[in-house]
Design a protein around this motif. Structure first.
Motif, mmCIF file in Angstrom:
data_model
loop_
_atom_site.group_PDB
_atom_site.id
_atom_site.type_symbol
_atom_site.label_atom_id
_atom_site.label_comp_id
_atom_site.label_asym_id
_atom_site.label_seq_id
_atom_site.Cartn_x
_atom_site.Cartn_y
_atom_site.Cartn_z
ATOM 1 N N LEU A 64 31.462 -28.585 0.526
ATOM 2 C CA LEU A 64 31.352 -27.593 1.593
ATOM 3 C C LEU A 64 30.060 -27.739 2.395
ATOM 4 C CD1 LEU A 64 32.634 -24.380 -0.251
ATOM 5 C CD2 LEU A 64 33.838 -25.715 1.492
ATOM 6 N N LYS A 65 29.078 -28.378 1.796
ATOM 7 C CA LYS A 65 27.799 -28.584 2.489
ATOM 8 C C LYS A 65 27.915 -29.671 3.559
ATOM 9 C CE LYS A 65 22.912 -29.363 1.336
ATOM 10 N NZ LYS A 65 21.952 -29.596 0.237
ATOM 11 N N PHE A 66 28.802 -30.632 3.321
ATOM 12 C CA PHE A 66 28.877 -31.792 4.207
ATOM 13 C C PHE A 66 30.156 -31.875 5.039
ATOM 14 C CE2 PHE A 66 26.083 -33.299 0.682
ATOM 15 C CZ PHE A 66 24.919 -33.408 1.434
ATOM 16 N N VAL A 67 31.157 -31.043 4.721
ATOM 17 C CA VAL A 67 32.424 -31.069 5.454
ATOM 18 C C VAL A 67 32.713 -29.672 5.980
ATOM 19 C CG1 VAL A 67 34.895 -31.586 5.342
ATOM 20 C CG2 VAL A 67 33.287 -32.897 3.939
ATOM 21 N N ASN A 68 32.897 -29.575 7.290
ATOM 22 C CA ASN A 68 33.203 -28.288 7.919
ATOM 23 C C ASN A 68 34.693 -27.993 7.774
ATOM 24 O OD1 ASN A 68 33.072 -25.937 9.516
ATOM 25 N ND2 ASN A 68 33.600 -27.111 11.344
ATOM 26 N N PHE A 170 40.499 -36.248 5.504
ATOM 27 C CA PHE A 170 40.540 -36.580 4.083
ATOM 28 C C PHE A 170 39.110 -36.786 3.611
ATOM 29 C CE2 PHE A 170 40.692 -40.626 1.355
ATOM 30 C CZ PHE A 170 40.628 -39.917 0.162
ATOM 31 N N ALA A 171 38.711 -36.079 2.562
ATOM 32 C CA ALA A 171 37.351 -36.190 2.012
ATOM 33 C C ALA A 171 37.421 -36.806 0.625
ATOM 34 C CB ALA A 171 36.681 -34.826 1.954
ATOM 35 N N ALA A 172 36.764 -37.940 0.461
ATOM 36 C CA ALA A 172 36.708 -38.636 -0.823
ATOM 37 C C ALA A 172 35.315 -38.481 -1.408
ATOM 38 C CB ALA A 172 37.058 -40.106 -0.645
ATOM 39 N N MET A 173 35.236 -37.949 -2.616
ATOM 40 C CA MET A 173 33.948 -37.778 -3.295
ATOM 41 C C MET A 173 33.749 -38.973 -4.212
ATOM 42 S SD MET A 173 34.038 -33.663 -3.982
ATOM 43 C CE MET A 173 32.243 -33.507 -3.962
ATOM 44 N N LYS A 174 32.724 -39.767 -3.923
ATOM 45 C CA LYS A 174 32.568 -41.075 -4.548
ATOM 46 C C LYS A 174 31.196 -41.221 -5.201
ATOM 47 C CE LYS A 174 35.219 -43.890 -3.935
ATOM 48 N NZ LYS A 174 36.328 -44.208 -4.853
ATOM 49 N N GLY A 175 31.126 -42.197 -6.090
ATOM 50 C CA GLY A 175 29.832 -42.630 -6.604
ATOM 51 C C GLY A 175 29.130 -43.496 -5.566
ATOM 52 N N PRO A 176 27.921 -43.941 -5.858
ATOM 53 C CA PRO A 176 27.109 -44.601 -4.834
ATOM 54 C C PRO A 176 27.401 -46.077 -4.616
ATOM 55 C CG PRO A 176 25.881 -44.466 -6.876
ATOM 56 C CD PRO A 176 27.186 -43.762 -7.122
ATOM 57 N N GLY A 191 46.647 -44.772 9.465
ATOM 58 C CA GLY A 191 46.497 -43.864 10.597
ATOM 59 C C GLY A 191 45.178 -43.137 10.649
ATOM 60 N N GLY A 192 44.196 -43.603 9.875
ATOM 61 C CA GLY A 192 42.919 -42.914 9.814
ATOM 62 C C GLY A 192 41.771 -43.705 10.405
ATOM 63 N N SER A 193 40.634 -43.060 10.469
ATOM 64 C CA SER A 193 39.396 -43.684 10.923
ATOM 65 C C SER A 193 38.250 -43.066 10.125
ATOM 66 C CB SER A 193 39.186 -43.432 12.416
ATOM 67 O OG SER A 193 37.929 -43.919 12.843
ATOM 68 N N ILE A 194 37.413 -43.917 9.535
ATOM 69 C CA ILE A 194 36.274 -43.398 8.761
ATOM 70 C C ILE A 194 35.295 -42.737 9.726
ATOM 71 C CG2 ILE A 194 34.320 -43.976 7.283
ATOM 72 C CD1 ILE A 194 36.025 -46.241 6.101
ATOM 73 N N GLU A 195 35.105 -41.428 9.530
ATOM 74 C CA GLU A 195 34.278 -40.651 10.448
ATOM 75 C C GLU A 195 32.826 -40.571 9.992
ATOM 76 O OE1 GLU A 195 35.002 -36.249 11.168
ATOM 77 O OE2 GLU A 195 35.642 -37.115 13.080
ATOM 78 N N THR A 196 32.607 -40.274 8.726
ATOM 79 C CA THR A 196 31.240 -40.188 8.207
ATOM 80 C C THR A 196 31.185 -40.668 6.763
ATOM 81 O OG1 THR A 196 31.519 -37.898 7.438
ATOM 82 C CG2 THR A 196 30.638 -38.201 9.658
ATOM 83 N N GLN A 197 30.007 -41.153 6.380
ATOM 84 C CA GLN A 197 29.686 -41.440 4.987
ATOM 85 C C GLN A 197 28.363 -40.748 4.698
ATOM 86 O OE1 GLN A 197 30.151 -45.504 3.424
ATOM 87 N NE2 GLN A 197 30.945 -46.113 5.423
ATOM 88 N N GLN A 198 28.413 -39.722 3.891
ATOM 89 C CA GLN A 198 27.219 -38.932 3.600
ATOM 90 C C GLN A 198 26.718 -39.252 2.202
ATOM 91 O OE1 GLN A 198 25.570 -36.554 5.733
ATOM 92 N NE2 GLN A 198 24.047 -36.941 4.141
ATOM 93 N N GLU A 199 25.559 -39.900 2.118
ATOM 94 C CA GLU A 199 24.961 -40.178 0.821
ATOM 95 C C GLU A 199 23.909 -39.114 0.517
ATOM 96 O OE1 GLU A 199 23.607 -44.172 0.439
ATOM 97 O OE2 GLU A 199 25.468 -45.046 1.214
ATOM 98 N N VAL A 211 34.359 -39.183 4.751
ATOM 99 C CA VAL A 211 35.315 -38.362 5.494
ATOM 100 C C VAL A 211 36.112 -39.239 6.440
ATOM 101 C CG1 VAL A 211 35.614 -36.412 7.076
ATOM 102 C CG2 VAL A 211 33.833 -36.329 5.311
ATOM 103 N N VAL A 212 37.427 -39.162 6.321
ATOM 104 C CA VAL A 212 38.356 -39.922 7.159
ATOM 105 C C VAL A 212 39.099 -38.953 8.071
ATOM 106 C CG1 VAL A 212 40.438 -41.345 7.168
ATOM 107 C CG2 VAL A 212 38.644 -41.761 5.468
ATOM 108 N N LYS A 213 39.150 -39.255 9.349
ATOM 109 C CA LYS A 213 39.920 -38.450 10.296
ATOM 110 C C LYS A 213 41.265 -39.110 10.556
ATOM 111 C CE LYS A 213 39.692 -36.033 14.714
ATOM 112 N NZ LYS A 213 38.849 -35.716 15.901
ATOM 113 N N LYS A 214 42.314 -38.315 10.561
ATOM 114 C CA LYS A 214 43.673 -38.816 10.846
ATOM 115 C C LYS A 214 43.838 -38.870 12.365
ATOM 116 C CE LYS A 214 48.051 -39.475 9.186
ATOM 117 N NZ LYS A 214 48.661 -38.521 8.254
ATOM 118 N N ILE A 215 44.064 -40.063 12.897
ATOM 119 C CA ILE A 215 44.172 -40.205 14.344
ATOM 120 C C ILE A 215 45.572 -40.570 14.815
ATOM 121 C CG2 ILE A 215 41.719 -40.702 14.679
ATOM 122 C CD1 ILE A 215 42.406 -43.668 14.775
ATOM 123 N N SER A 216 46.428 -40.998 13.883
ATOM 124 C CA SER A 216 47.813 -41.297 14.236
ATOM 125 C C SER A 216 48.688 -41.128 13.004
ATOM 126 C CB SER A 216 47.940 -42.721 14.780
ATOM 127 O OG SER A 216 47.570 -43.679 13.809
#
Length: 234
Positions: A64-68, A170-176, A191-199, A211-216
């Motif tokens: 919730l801190k990194f994804v609106n 789509f938000a994937a919570m990953k290791g480093p 149909g997605g596009s990688i929007e952000t990678q927050q470390e 965070v992946v945004k669905k564009i198609s």
């Protein structure tokens, strides 16, 4: 079960989060029931109170801190297991319309009892993501999907992106350590596009939220069946 309220508040504060008494009480119920149920069904290797607080609850809520997530958004947690990250998120954001998906019925049974204890509304689905996302009532019906899993980005994308609407996330919570670029081809095909990678750091442990945004629209042939997915990544 959890560390006392004041100490738990300080742990949340150290992660840049706030904790109310009501939220704490629900998380405490969650922790107690998780440890109790874990004695008969293997849900987690983490059972020490402070570790549950940090590695399950705070780790989940960091999303919730990194994804609106706008008010009243629909969220499906794919392969939710013992309810992470989405049940702690629901405790902090009761407005979210939550769907919990897992392939093991014993986990779904746990989640139904847990949500009843927490007075949380959710939809529960027992099944494989690659099957459920083909059903018209679930395909491209959600604002958000999420997963906190060890699977690579390519596999997670194939399981999670088909559930979300165009312009959904789509938000994937990953290791480093994973090279997320290795999953970029799969994201694009689906149909997605990688929007952000927050470390970020969580109590000196490295974390990453992709965070992946669905564009198609996702092509109808995806996701493939489980044997095809395991045999060859996109």
């Amino acid at each position: 079960m959890l560390p006392e309220f004041e100490l738990s508040c300080s742990e949340f504060k150290a992660a840049g989060l706030e904790l109310t008494r009501e939220q704490y009480d629900k998380l405490d119920i969650y922790a107690k029931f998780l440890v109790e149920y874990n004695e008969k069904v293997n849900l987690t290797a983490i059972t020490e109170p402070k570790e549950i607080l940090r590695k399950h609850f705070i780790d989940s809520i960091m999303l919730l801190k990194f994804v609106n997530i706008p008010l009243n958004s629909s969220l499906i947690d794919v392969g939710t297991g013992a309810g992470f990250p989405s049940v702690p998120i629901k405790i902090f954001r009761p407005d979210i319309r939550l769907t919990l998906l897992d392939s093991l019925n014993k986990r779904i049974d746990f989640l139904k009892q847990l949500c009843d204890k927490l007075e949380i509304e959710a939809e529960f689905i027992h099944g494989r993501a690659e099957d459920i996302s083909k059903l018209p009532e679930y395909r491209e019906k959600f604002d958000f999907s999420c997963a906190r899993a060890v699977a690579n980005m390519s596999l997670l994308s194939e399981l999670c992106i088909p559930f979300i609407k165009i312009n959904g996330l789509f938000a994937a919570m990953k290791g480093p350590n994973e090279d997320i670029s290795l999953g970029a081809n799969a994201v694009e095909i689906l149909g997605g596009s990688i929007e952000t990678q927050q470390e970020y750091k969580l109590f000196d442990e490295s974390r990453k939220i992709v965070v992946v945004k669905k564009i198609s629209q996702t092509p109808p042939k995806y996701p493939r069946n489980s044997s095809q997915i395991k045999k060859k990544a996109l």
